[in-house]
Enzyme design. Sequence first.
Site, PDB file in Angstrom:
ATOM      1  N   ASN A  78     -22.966   1.932   8.578  1.00  0.00           N
ATOM      2  CA  ASN A  78     -23.006   1.039   7.417  1.00  0.00           C
ATOM      3  C   ASN A  78     -21.747   0.174   7.405  1.00  0.00           C
ATOM      4  O   ASN A  78     -20.662   0.658   7.730  1.00  0.00           O
ATOM      5  CB  ASN A  78     -23.055   1.934   6.160  1.00  0.00           C
ATOM      6  N   HIS A  92     -22.384  -7.114  -0.216  1.00  0.00           N
ATOM      7  CA  HIS A  92     -21.528  -7.468  -1.354  1.00  0.00           C
ATOM      8  C   HIS A  92     -21.285  -8.979  -1.278  1.00  0.00           C
ATOM      9  O   HIS A  92     -20.376  -9.439  -0.582  1.00  0.00           O
ATOM     10  CB  HIS A  92     -20.214  -6.687  -1.307  1.00  0.00           C
ATOM     11  N   GLU A 119     -25.999  -1.981  -0.353  1.00  0.00           N
ATOM     12  CA  GLU A 119     -25.070  -2.028  -1.491  1.00  0.00           C
ATOM     13  C   GLU A 119     -25.073  -3.416  -2.129  1.00  0.00           C
ATOM     14  O   GLU A 119     -24.021  -3.994  -2.408  1.00  0.00           O
ATOM     15  CB  GLU A 119     -23.636  -1.684  -1.034  1.00  0.00           C
ATOM     16  N   GLU A 155     -17.945   1.518   7.624  1.00  0.00           N
ATOM     17  CA  GLU A 155     -16.877   0.516   7.749  1.00  0.00           C
ATOM     18  C   GLU A 155     -15.916   0.827   8.902  1.00  0.00           C
ATOM     19  O   GLU A 155     -14.702   0.852   8.717  1.00  0.00           O
ATOM     20  CB  GLU A 155     -16.141   0.372   6.413  1.00  0.00           C
ATOM     21  N   ASP A 200     -24.820  -6.522  -4.277  1.00  0.00           N
ATOM     22  CA  ASP A 200     -24.431  -7.110  -5.565  1.00  0.00           C
ATOM     23  C   ASP A 200     -23.942  -8.531  -5.302  1.00  0.00           C
ATOM     24  O   ASP A 200     -23.585  -8.873  -4.178  1.00  0.00           O
ATOM     25  CB  ASP A 200     -23.412  -6.270  -6.356  1.00  0.00           C
TER      26      ASP A 200
HETATM   27  O1  G3I Z   1     -12.574   9.561 -10.647  1.00  0.00           O
HETATM   28  C1  G3I Z   1     -11.306   8.908 -10.901  1.00  0.00           C
HETATM   29  C2  G3I Z   1     -10.856   9.167 -12.315  1.00  0.00           C
HETATM   30  O2  G3I Z   1     -10.624  10.554 -12.485  1.00  0.00           O
HETATM   31  C3  G3I Z   1      -9.590   8.354 -12.580  1.00  0.00           C
HETATM   32  O3  G3I Z   1      -9.203   8.497 -13.920  1.00  0.00           O
HETATM   33  C4  G3I Z   1      -9.813   6.876 -12.284  1.00  0.00           C
HETATM   34  C5  G3I Z   1      -8.545   6.045 -12.454  1.00  0.00           C
HETATM   35  O4  G3I Z   1      -8.507   4.994 -11.519  1.00  0.00           O
HETATM   36  O5  G3I Z   1     -10.260   6.763 -10.962  1.00  0.00           O
HETATM   37  C6  G3I Z   1     -11.466   7.425 -10.694  1.00  0.00           C
HETATM   38  O6  G3I Z   1     -11.830   7.236  -9.377  1.00  0.00           O
HETATM   39  C7  G3I Z   1     -12.305   5.951  -9.060  1.00  0.00           C
HETATM   40  C8  G3I Z   1     -13.692   6.098  -8.459  1.00  0.00           C
HETATM   41  O7  G3I Z   1     -14.173   4.851  -8.014  1.00  0.00           O
HETATM   42  C9  G3I Z   1     -14.695   6.662  -9.458  1.00  0.00           C
HETATM   43  O8  G3I Z   1     -14.851   5.792 -10.530  1.00  0.00           O
HETATM   44  C10 G3I Z   1     -11.367   5.320  -8.052  1.00  0.00           C
HETATM   45  O9  G3I Z   1     -10.121   5.042  -8.648  1.00  0.00           O
HETATM   46  C11 G3I Z   1     -11.963   4.041  -7.522  1.00  0.00           C
HETATM   47  O10 G3I Z   1     -11.147   3.557  -6.465  1.00  0.00           O
HETATM   48  C12 G3I Z   1     -13.337   4.286  -7.010  1.00  0.00           C
HETATM   49  O11 G3I Z   1     -13.894   3.066  -6.593  1.00  0.00           O
HETATM   50  C13 G3I Z   1     -15.037   3.165  -5.771  1.00  0.00           C
HETATM   51  C14 G3I Z   1     -14.730   2.489  -4.447  1.00  0.00           C
HETATM   52  O12 G3I Z   1     -15.886   2.510  -3.626  1.00  0.00           O
HETATM   53  C15 G3I Z   1     -13.588   3.180  -3.721  1.00  0.00           C
HETATM   54  O13 G3I Z   1     -13.353   2.620  -2.488  1.00  0.00           O
HETATM   55  C16 G3I Z   1     -16.170   2.435  -6.439  1.00  0.00           C
HETATM   56  O14 G3I Z   1     -16.555   3.140  -7.626  1.00  0.00           O
HETATM   57  C17 G3I Z   1     -17.366   2.322  -5.503  1.00  0.00           C
HETATM   58  O15 G3I Z   1     -18.325   1.451  -6.047  1.00  0.00           O
HETATM   59  C18 G3I Z   1     -16.918   1.738  -4.174  1.00  0.00           C
HETATM   60  O16 G3I Z   1     -18.027   1.718  -3.304  1.00  0.00           O
HETATM   61  C19 G3I Z   1     -17.803   1.181  -2.001  1.00  0.00           C
HETATM   62  C20 G3I Z   1     -18.736   1.908  -1.054  1.00  0.00           C
HETATM   63  O17 G3I Z   1     -18.538   3.309  -1.140  1.00  0.00           O
HETATM   64  C21 G3I Z   1     -18.550   1.442   0.373  1.00  0.00           C
HETATM   65  N1  G3I Z   1     -18.696   0.016   0.470  1.00  0.00           N
HETATM   66  C22 G3I Z   1     -17.896  -0.764  -0.450  1.00  0.00           C
HETATM   67  C23 G3I Z   1     -18.125  -0.322  -1.886  1.00  0.00           C
HETATM   68  C24 G3I Z   1     -17.346  -1.173  -2.843  1.00  0.00           C
HETATM   69  O18 G3I Z   1     -15.958  -1.007  -2.653  1.00  0.00           O
END
Ligand code: G3I
Length: 553
Positions: free
Chosen positions: A201, A237, A266, A160, A268
Amino acid sequence: MFVLSSSLARVLTVVGTLLAFLLPATSADASSPLRTHAAARGKFIGAALATGPLANESAYRTIAATEFNQITAENAMKWDATEPNQNQFNFSGADAIVNFATQNNQEVHGHTLVWHSQTPGWVQGLSASAMRSAMQNHISRVVGRYADNAAVVSWDVVNEVFDDNGGMRTSFWYNTLGQSFIADAFRAARAADSNARLCINDYNVEGINAKSTAMYNLVRSLRQQGVPVDCVGFQGHLAIQYGFPNDIQQNLQRFADLGVQVRITELDVRMQMPRDASKDATQATYYRNVVNACLAVTACAGVTIWGFTDKHSWVPDTFQGQGAALIYDQNYQPKPSYNAVHDALAGGTTTDNTPPTTPGTPVTGTVTSNSASVTWPASTDTGGSGLAGYNVYREQGATDPLLGQSTTNSITLTGLTPNTQYQVYVRARDGAGNLSGNSPTVAFTTQSGPGGGPCTATGTVQNQWSTGYVVQPVTVTNTGTSAISGWTVTFTLPAGHQLTGSWNASVSVSGQTVTARNAGYNGNLAPNASTSFGFQVSRPNGNTQTPSGYTCA
Ligand code: G3I
């Protein structure tokens, strides 16, 4: 295509899974899981996996293992997970993903090395030179950890880097380092793993638009400069309320024509909740169209879905009121979109039982104390699934270990033992998993290592106090007559001493023996050239001993 009732579809999925184990790997009948059909077409079908449900939910594990032949870590390989504090690496989640993939004969795509999101605050506050070093060190350590792991085949090196209009994203990376961080990141990744496929990516680049054209221009320019960009990832996405990017196949093809591999990384397809049959049907069409676009482009390696069950998806947390974006519902029942992916992959399936032709006689190029480059005349595949790559084995008797895999007709074997004779041969493999016969062998002997080998190491104590000391520099010198592309220094810590930090090398400790391997950026040494690294140790109060026995190979 017809839509199965969810319970019937589930029964068929389970039956298909059982059949997949009972039948030869090349057989793809209508009820086979997604991965069997994808393999028969020479593609992967992947899923992003989260470590929580992977550890805790057997339904999640079963579907992940049986339906997909490729895995991406949804979060576990990101910077905040792997290096939360500077030079303190944690690979527990990443290893869980890689081990699962290895157990289930799946390949892993590493996601992601350099991104503006999910990167700890300590990185963002660094000066330009410190940030560049931290980036190179991170890439070297993370990629280097899996460089010899056959499951991990590719990486998102940068993620990105564009803003939504096709300008460079003004992230902390760009603001601190300028655009050069992109080329530097790719070079560091190549230095850490000479065989991995290295990808850029992004999202909203599936169709032809200003942003995808900016990406196209960047990839073309980087490759013209010799920057090792091998692959472009199109996240995918999508949302049914915003329409389908109809020129996706044409867009994939224009990138492919630059000579790069392309892949959907990715996928969905979200919708406004609540779900209904009509939205499900539209969503299924989107999934089918994306898979068909990839199938129609030879250089498209496959499609990764961003998760697989609506029970675990990033969408509802990010887009209020939207969801149901994946191919299984919250209860692990397949949805119409599962059938769409399945039918697209199965369409035109022909069983490929014909192995590729046997590769020609390999020849060696540069051989160092721990690496050797090998090239061979290519194979061809006429069975329909296409040539997927080559396996390189060491001839050793009863069981010949796999030394490495390559998607081209050459490889640099790494991690070899100094002063050792190797006999290696190559087998080609096709998209259905058929292996060719063994090529003739080629023999070579790695250069000698410690004690008269091509490199030496000497450590100097720079600074010491009653409970610790800093050794800096440890000078590594190439004493041979040809260039080396990597080095390994070992030394012994006195009893009771503990390593507390290191820099400019990738360091591991076993008992009192310390092994320091070059970082991604300081492995190449011309004859007589030197580089250095350093480390810090704590020791029992008053003990004045320092490390000994530096050897280099
Ligand atoms: O691990 C912590 C946990 O300890 C805490 O209690 C909780 C409370 O919010 O957060 C947890 O972390 C989260 C993490 O995912 C794991 O679940 C983060 O807040 C959350 O922001 C994070 O989101 C991820 C996101 O990227 C962050 O930007 C998504 O799971 C993940 O699917 C998403 O993936 C991205 C790709 O890497 C890049 N392209 C876009 C895609 C969708 O946004």
